[in-house]
Scaffold this motif. Sequence first.
Motif, PDB file in Angstrom:
ATOM      1  N   PHE A 190     -12.275   5.853  -5.686  1.00  0.00           N
ATOM      2  CA  PHE A 190     -13.529   6.038  -4.951  1.00  0.00           C
ATOM      3  C   PHE A 190     -14.545   6.755  -5.843  1.00  0.00           C
TER       4      PHE A 190
ATOM      5  N   LEU B 141     -13.566   0.816  -5.623  1.00  0.00           N
ATOM      6  CA  LEU B 141     -12.973   1.084  -4.319  1.00  0.00           C
ATOM      7  C   LEU B 141     -14.044   1.725  -3.440  1.00  0.00           C
TER       8      LEU B 141
ATOM      9  N   LYS C  94      -6.954   9.505  -7.642  1.00  0.00           N
ATOM     10  CA  LYS C  94      -7.400  10.272  -6.460  1.00  0.00           C
ATOM     11  C   LYS C  94      -8.250  11.454  -6.922  1.00  0.00           C
TER      12      LYS C  94
ATOM     13  N   GLU D 249       0.302  -0.771  -4.733  1.00  0.00           N
ATOM     14  CA  GLU D 249      -0.780   0.200  -4.870  1.00  0.00           C
ATOM     15  C   GLU D 249      -0.170   1.589  -4.752  1.00  0.00           C
TER      16      GLU D 249
ATOM     17  N   ASP E  67      -1.152   6.129  -5.534  1.00  0.00           N
ATOM     18  CA  ASP E  67      -2.209   7.121  -5.739  1.00  0.00           C
ATOM     19  C   ASP E  67      -1.719   8.190  -6.718  1.00  0.00           C
TER      20      ASP E  67
ATOM     21  N   GLU F  55      -4.476   3.994  -8.116  1.00  0.00           N
ATOM     22  CA  GLU F  55      -5.702   4.592  -7.570  1.00  0.00           C
ATOM     23  C   GLU F  55      -5.808   6.039  -8.044  1.00  0.00           C
TER      24      GLU F  55
ATOM     25  N   HIS G 165       0.829  -1.207   0.000  1.00  0.00           N
ATOM     26  CA  HIS G 165       0.000   0.000   0.000  1.00  0.00           C
ATOM     27  C   HIS G 165       0.868   1.264   0.000  1.00  0.00           C
ATOM     28  N   ARG G 166       0.794   2.027  -1.080  1.00  0.00           N
ATOM     29  CA  ARG G 166       1.662   3.202  -1.296  1.00  0.00           C
ATOM     30  C   ARG G 166       3.137   2.758  -1.280  1.00  0.00           C
TER      31      ARG G 166
ATOM     32  N   HIS H 160      -0.345  10.824  -2.323  1.00  0.00           N
ATOM     33  CA  HIS H 160      -1.656  10.462  -1.792  1.00  0.00           C
ATOM     34  C   HIS H 160      -2.612  11.649  -1.641  1.00  0.00           C
TER      35      HIS H 160
ATOM     36  N   TYR I 145      -8.134  -3.473   1.958  1.00  0.00           N
ATOM     37  CA  TYR I 145      -7.150  -2.500   2.455  1.00  0.00           C
ATOM     38  C   TYR I 145      -7.557  -2.078   3.851  1.00  0.00           C
TER      39      TYR I 145
HETATM   40  O1  G3P Z   1      -6.598   1.601  -2.607  1.00  0.00           O
HETATM   41  C1  G3P Z   1      -6.781   1.265  -1.276  1.00  0.00           C
HETATM   42  C2  G3P Z   1      -6.453   2.412  -0.372  1.00  0.00           C
HETATM   43  O2  G3P Z   1      -5.265   2.998  -0.816  1.00  0.00           O
HETATM   44  C3  G3P Z   1      -7.547   3.437  -0.328  1.00  0.00           C
HETATM   45  O3  G3P Z   1      -7.352   4.412   0.631  1.00  0.00           O
HETATM   46  O4  G3P Z   1      -6.670   6.638   1.393  1.00  0.00           O
HETATM   47  O5  G3P Z   1      -5.030   4.771   1.445  1.00  0.00           O
HETATM   48  O6  G3P Z   1      -5.718   5.770  -0.713  1.00  0.00           O
HETATM   49  P1  G3P Z   1      -6.136   5.423   0.679  1.00  0.00           P
END
Ligand code: G3P
Length: 250
Positions: free
Chosen positions: A150, A170, A119, A42, A44, A117, A15-16, A57, A214
């Motif tokens: 999202f 998402l 954003k 993953e 953003d 993702e 994640h990130r 992010h 997540y």
């Molecule tokens: O993609 C899953 C997760 O990254 C979504 O929330 O805020 O960490 O980007 P966030």
Amino acid sequence: KKISDSQIETLIFAHRGSSGTHPENTMVAFQEAFHVGANGIELDVHLTKDGEVVVIHDEKVDRTTNGTGFVHEKTLNELKQLDAGGWYSNYLKGETIPTLNEVLEWISDKKLLLNIELKNDILQYEGLEEKVIQLVHIHGLSTSVIISSFNHYSLVKVKQLDKEIEIAVLTYDILYQPWKYVKSIGASALHCNKSFAFSNMISQAQQQIPIRVYTINDELEMKQILLKGLSALITDFPKKAIQLKSTLLK
Ligand code: G3P
Ligand code: MG
């Protein structure tokens, strides 16, 4: 209890990047994820003032760099002057905000999935979908990329622009029979938060569509997700998840 290899198919997504051990959404965090053997990354993305796709992010640079202000009010050149590592550790000073192009270039010779993702749920970025798709194609990565957001209108737009590219819904919310919604907008998977993953609705949902959850950082929760056999676990600590997965397989 020992379980056989075929029973754990959960992929580990960083994640990130490996953001629990490195500054999020930087090349060192992505390199670490690759180094520890993550199946995917993953990240953003936002658009700069001059229309470049950058990996960060927040809408603003304040939390993860030494600068202040909105990403969309700065040019790529201005953003590249900022330090994106020093806030995390002195030792990692000198990291910059990567462009999506740089990450795609780096990943193109590696066996890694990439979840991009978009954003664009808070700010809308004109042309973001087109630019991301174009970059993915330039690097020949359309079969190893998953686009999530999202903003589900944006996902539908991605699908209309490119039928081949995988889109994933998402959501923070617990949707009723989410597989019906996911399929209805042309998506192929659900990226859900842990409240849905740990609810009693999950087993029916995972029979219908791949579920990626997540953000799972706690070891006990990781173990539970692995044993449920969800499609992927998205974590800030990919090394820990991979070690746990191999322990469960022994
Ligand atoms: O993609 C899953 C997760 O990254 C979504 O929330 O805020 O960490 O980007 P966030
Ligand atoms: Mg994200």
